[in-house]
Design a protein around this motif. Structure first.
Motif, short mmCIF file in Angstrom:
data_model
loop_
_atom_site.label_atom_id
_atom_site.label_comp_id
_atom_site.label_asym_id
_atom_site.label_seq_id
_atom_site.Cartn_x
_atom_site.Cartn_y
_atom_site.Cartn_z
N MET A 1 1.04 -1.11 0.00
CA MET A 1 0.17 0.01 0.11
C MET A 1 0.98 1.22 -0.05
SD MET A 1 -1.32 0.13 4.00
CE MET A 1 -0.55 -0.93 5.16
N ARG A 2 0.37 2.08 -0.67
CA ARG A 2 1.03 3.79 -0.61
C ARG A 2 0.33 4.66 0.27
NH1 ARG A 2 4.05 7.18 -5.27
NH2 ARG A 2 5.66 5.94 -4.38
N ILE A 3 0.79 5.13 1.37
CA ILE A 3 0.30 5.96 1.82
C ILE A 3 0.83 7.44 1.66
CG2 ILE A 3 -0.23 7.32 4.09
CD1 ILE A 3 0.27 4.11 5.39
N THR A 4 0.17 8.52 1.22
CA THR A 4 0.45 9.93 0.84
C THR A 4 0.06 10.87 1.96
OG1 THR A 4 0.39 9.34 -1.46
CG2 THR A 4 0.54 11.80 -0.92
N VAL A 5 0.75 11.76 2.51
CA VAL A 5 0.51 12.51 3.62
C VAL A 5 -0.17 13.83 2.54
CG1 VAL A 5 1.16 14.21 5.45
CG2 VAL A 5 2.25 11.94 4.97
N LEU A 6 -1.40 14.02 2.97
CA LEU A 6 -2.04 15.24 2.49
C LEU A 6 -2.17 16.57 3.03
CD1 LEU A 6 -5.24 13.41 0.88
CD2 LEU A 6 -3.26 13.82 -0.04
N GLY A 7 -1.96 16.33 4.53
CA GLY A 7 -2.04 17.42 5.61
C GLY A 7 -1.27 17.09 6.82
N PRO A 8 -0.15 17.84 7.08
CA PRO A 8 0.53 17.58 8.18
C PRO A 8 0.42 18.45 9.49
CG PRO A 8 1.84 18.75 7.15
CD PRO A 8 0.70 18.77 6.25
N TRP A 9 -0.36 19.34 9.35
CA TRP A 9 -0.56 20.25 10.61
C TRP A 9 -1.76 20.26 11.66
CZ3 TRP A 9 3.38 22.87 10.94
CH2 TRP A 9 4.22 23.42 9.62
N GLY A 10 -1.55 20.41 12.63
CA GLY A 10 -2.53 20.28 13.72
C GLY A 10 -3.13 21.78 13.40
N ALA A 11 -4.48 21.70 13.97
CA ALA A 11 -5.35 22.90 14.55
C ALA A 11 -5.72 23.77 13.00
CB ALA A 11 -4.78 23.83 15.35
N TYR A 12 -4.72 24.36 12.29
CA TYR A 12 -5.09 24.89 11.04
C TYR A 12 -3.87 24.58 9.90
CZ TYR A 12 -1.94 28.68 12.64
OH TYR A 12 -0.89 29.44 13.23
N PRO A 13 -4.31 24.96 8.68
CA PRO A 13 -3.21 24.82 7.87
C PRO A 13 -2.30 25.93 7.56
CG PRO A 13 -5.23 25.24 6.71
CD PRO A 13 -5.55 25.23 8.05
N LYS A 14 -0.81 25.72 7.59
CA LYS A 14 -0.12 27.04 6.83
C LYS A 14 -0.73 27.17 5.40
CE LYS A 14 3.63 26.89 9.91
NZ LYS A 14 3.44 27.62 10.93
N ALA A 15 -0.04 28.30 4.99
CA ALA A 15 -0.60 28.83 3.68
C ALA A 15 -0.41 27.77 2.59
CB ALA A 15 0.04 30.18 3.31
N GLY A 16 -1.44 27.55 1.96
CA GLY A 16 -1.70 26.65 0.62
C GLY A 16 -1.23 25.00 1.16
N ASP A 17 -1.68 24.92 2.46
CA ASP A 17 -1.48 23.35 3.09
C ASP A 17 -2.70 22.87 3.56
OD1 ASP A 17 -0.12 21.26 3.37
OD2 ASP A 17 1.59 21.84 4.00
N ALA A 18 -2.27 22.04 4.34
CA ALA A 18 -3.62 21.34 4.89
C ALA A 18 -3.59 20.61 6.32
CB ALA A 18 -4.39 20.05 3.99
N THR A 19 -4.48 20.50 7.09
CA THR A 19 -4.55 19.60 8.33
C THR A 19 -4.67 18.33 8.03
OG1 THR A 19 -6.67 19.99 8.82
CG2 THR A 19 -4.96 21.80 9.71
N ALA A 20 -4.83 17.79 9.01
CA ALA A 20 -5.15 15.96 8.99
C ALA A 20 -5.62 15.51 7.61
CB ALA A 20 -5.45 15.68 10.11
N GLY A 21 -4.67 14.73 6.76
CA GLY A 21 -5.35 14.01 5.73
C GLY A 21 -4.45 13.02 5.13
N TYR A 22 -4.83 11.93 4.90
CA TYR A 22 -3.83 10.90 4.69
C TYR A 22 -4.63 9.99 3.12
CZ TYR A 22 -1.95 12.07 8.55
OH TYR A 22 -1.28 13.11 9.72
N LEU A 23 -4.16 9.95 2.25
CA LEU A 23 -4.49 8.97 1.04
C LEU A 23 -3.91 7.37 1.00
CD1 LEU A 23 -6.03 8.87 -1.57
CD2 LEU A 23 -3.98 9.56 -2.67
N ILE A 24 -4.55 6.34 1.07
CA ILE A 24 -4.21 5.23 1.11
C ILE A 24 -4.56 4.67 -0.03
CG2 ILE A 24 -3.91 2.92 2.47
CD1 ILE A 24 -4.42 4.39 5.03
N GLU A 25 -3.46 4.18 -1.02
CA GLU A 25 -3.88 3.27 -2.15
C GLU A 25 -3.51 2.18 -2.08
OE1 GLU A 25 -3.09 6.47 -5.51
OE2 GLU A 25 -1.71 6.68 -4.18
N TYR A 26 -4.06 0.99 -2.53
CA TYR A 26 -3.88 -0.36 -2.34
C TYR A 26 -4.73 -0.95 -3.52
CZ TYR A 26 -8.25 -0.79 0.07
OH TYR A 26 -9.54 -0.65 0.31
N ASP A 27 -4.27 -1.95 -4.20
CA ASP A 27 -5.19 -2.90 -5.18
C ASP A 27 -6.15 -1.78 -6.07
OD1 ASP A 27 -4.11 -5.15 -4.16
OD2 ASP A 27 -5.99 -5.32 -2.82
N ASN A 28 -5.58 -0.87 -6.48
CA ASN A 28 -6.45 -0.06 -7.31
C ASN A 28 -7.57 0.85 -6.69
OD1 ASN A 28 -4.86 -0.10 -9.82
ND2 ASN A 28 -5.76 -1.96 -10.16
#
Ligand SMILES: Nc1ccn([C@@H]2O[C@@H]3COP(=O)(O)O[C@H]3[C@H]2O)c(=O)n1
Length: 244
Positions: A1-28
């Motif tokens: 499986m591939r995990i891609t971090v979509l957002g690393p910040w707590g509380a609020y996002p830095k400019a152009g970024d994101a708070t918690a989010g992770y994409l998990i891809e496996y078996d299409n």
């Protein structure tokens, strides 16, 4: 499986970024874990929203659900345009006796997950465990073809977390505070020393620091974790790929 971090910040996002989010891809297949502020925009750098097959939400704090309503609108539009044939299941952690905050919409459905529960999607098995936070929150353990990734979601340090993280290939650990913040527990979060302790006691191969603070020097977190834990340490950033 591939995990891609979509957002690393707590509380609020830095400019152009994101708070918690992770994409998990496996078996299409594609699973979104948490849907914080800015996550929908980050997700679309990699795939259209209609490519998601499921969504897991660890708890209902804003930095983990801020984009969830907009995700439901995207599903509604995709369903109307015939881009989405099946409703997107959105699994939200909530205590059994409490009503779920989010309502289903055309294009998406809302289901409950809870500590002790499991979800199986093809060869991916996800088990949910209790974490220690102000809102009801579950950590998630992902098993796929003999590999294991664990996401702590939000929690203060507790020894009971060790068994859930044991022998993980990757531990994605909330690291909200620096090691000198001894009372991180009072905020429902871990400091870097506690993350190091968890990674060490659980014998994980790699720890990824996430839910990052907006103060101090973020690179210091990794050196504080390294004071306790000998394995590989990576500080999360949007776009970080983890092949497990
Ligand atoms: N003194 C504080 C208080 C809170 N916080 C962050 O704000 C977030 C609120 O939601 P949370 O998910 O509990 O995580 C908190 C910290 O990241 C923080 O970084 N410092």
């Amino acid at each position: 499986m591939r995990i891609t971090v979509l957002g690393p910040w707590g509380a609020y996002p830095k400019a152009g970024d994101a708070t918690a989010g992770y994409l998990i891809e496996y078996d299409n297949r594609s699973m979104l874990v948490d849907c914080g502020s800015g996550v929908l925009a980050q997700l679309q750098k990699y795939k259209p929203v209609y490519a998601l097959n499921s969504v897991l939400i660890s708890h209902r704090h804003y930095d983990h659900v801020a984009d969830l309503g907009c995700l439901q609108y995207a599903c509604l539009i995709d369903a109307d345009l015939d881009h989405r044939r099946e409703a997107l299941p959105i699994y939200i952690a909530e205590e059994p006796e409490r009503e779920l905050q989010f309502k289903p919409m055309k294009g998406s459905g809302i289901e409950r997950i809870y500590a002790g529960g499991r979800l199986t999607e093809g060869e991916l098995e996800v088990s949910f465990f209790k974490t220690f936070h102000e809102a009801y929150c579950v950590g998630m353990s992902f098993s796929y073809k003999g590999k294991k990734a664990v996401y702590t979601a939000d929690t203060y340090y507790d020894d009971s977390l060790i068994m859930h993280c044991a022998d993980a290939d990757v531990l994605i650990a909330e690291t909200s505070f620096y090691a000198d913040m001894k009372d991180a527990r009072n905020y429902g979060h871990m400091n870097a020393a506690e993350v190091g302790r968890l990674a060490k006691e659980a014998g994980v191969r790699k720890v990824v620091l996430t839910h990052l603070p907006h103060f101090g020097s973020v690179p210091q977190l990794a050196s504080e974790v390294a004071d306790v834990y000998d394995g590989e340490i990576v500080t999360a950033y949007s776009g970080l790929n983890l092949d497990v």
